[in-house]
Each structure stands twice: as structure tokens, then as C-alpha cells.
Design a protein around this motif. Sequence first.
Motif, mmCIF file in Angstrom:
data_model
loop_
_atom_site.group_PDB
_atom_site.id
_atom_site.type_symbol
_atom_site.label_atom_id
_atom_site.label_comp_id
_atom_site.label_asym_id
_atom_site.label_seq_id
_atom_site.Cartn_x
_atom_site.Cartn_y
_atom_site.Cartn_z
ATOM 1 N N SER A 92 99.235 -9.887 67.618
ATOM 2 C CA SER A 92 98.802 -10.364 66.369
ATOM 3 C C SER A 92 98.522 -9.050 65.405
ATOM 4 O O SER A 92 98.978 -9.057 64.331
ATOM 5 N N ASP A 93 98.174 -8.031 66.173
ATOM 6 C CA ASP A 93 98.133 -6.727 65.338
ATOM 7 C C ASP A 93 99.292 -6.220 64.910
ATOM 8 O O ASP A 93 99.703 -5.595 63.907
ATOM 9 N N LYS A 96 100.858 -7.859 62.023
ATOM 10 C CA LYS A 96 100.260 -7.651 60.634
ATOM 11 C C LYS A 96 100.942 -6.385 60.000
ATOM 12 O O LYS A 96 101.052 -6.361 58.832
ATOM 13 N N LYS A 99 104.337 -7.236 59.233
ATOM 14 C CA LYS A 99 104.534 -8.017 57.771
ATOM 15 C C LYS A 99 104.409 -6.842 56.664
ATOM 16 O O LYS A 99 105.041 -6.921 55.540
ATOM 17 N N MET A 100 103.679 -5.869 56.889
ATOM 18 C CA MET A 100 103.576 -4.716 55.889
ATOM 19 C C MET A 100 104.745 -4.024 55.730
ATOM 20 O O MET A 100 105.354 -3.830 54.653
#
Length: 128
Positions: A92-93, A96, A99-100
Motif C-alpha cells: 500500500s505504501d 502511494k 502513484k506520485m
Amino acid sequence: MDHALHLYRSGIKVTKIAESCQVNRRTIHRWINESGASREDYIEEQKERERRIRERAEQEQTLIDQINYYRHNMLWEMLISYLPNAQIRNISDMMKVYKMVREFGKPDDINQISKRALDMYAAGILEY
């Protein structure tokens, strides 16, 4: 050793670096002394990158284009400097961060992030 020196130059405390690299802090100090590493190196590099981005942004036609160019590229620089020190605990981290990078980066950067995630997963650093 290279990773430890990068963390040191980035401003991370020696104790945290030693924990991250799973070595004694005296080992980190020895590596720093042997390599001649300095925290000032990265500070000067960061100032130079920011100056180049600002100068390039000033070449844009409109004020809004100048602001957007500067904002986009400075955010990218911050992301790049953050990644080696990122505390990524699970998929999950990693998603993130991915996506950035997808929003601000180039395809080659995304490939490098994907490879890093797979390597970390294979080494048991990342959990699913």
C-alpha cells in the motif's frame, strides 16, 4: 556503504543510518571518515538544482506556465530526494509512491520504482 553515505549526506542521523543498514554506528562513522563524505555536498547540489529549475521556469512564456514548470519540477526533486529514505512498509505504501511518480515522473522513473518494489518484495522487506 553507498546507501549509508547517501543517507548521511541527506541529513539522516548516524544512529538511524546504522539501524537501517544493520551495522554499528562506529562502522558508519568509519565509512564517513574513509570516504570524506560531507553533508554540505548535497546541500550545494540541491541549491544548484533549484537554481537551474528556477532559471528554466523563467524562460516560459506566461507567468502561469512559469509557476507550473517550477512547481512540477521542484515537487519531482523533492520526491526523488525522499525515495531513498522512504519508510515503505507494505505494498500500500509502495502504491502511494508509485502513484506520485506516475503523476510527476517519466516512464523510466516508473520502471525504476517498479523494479525497486519487486526487489524489496523478493528480499522480504515489503509485505503484501
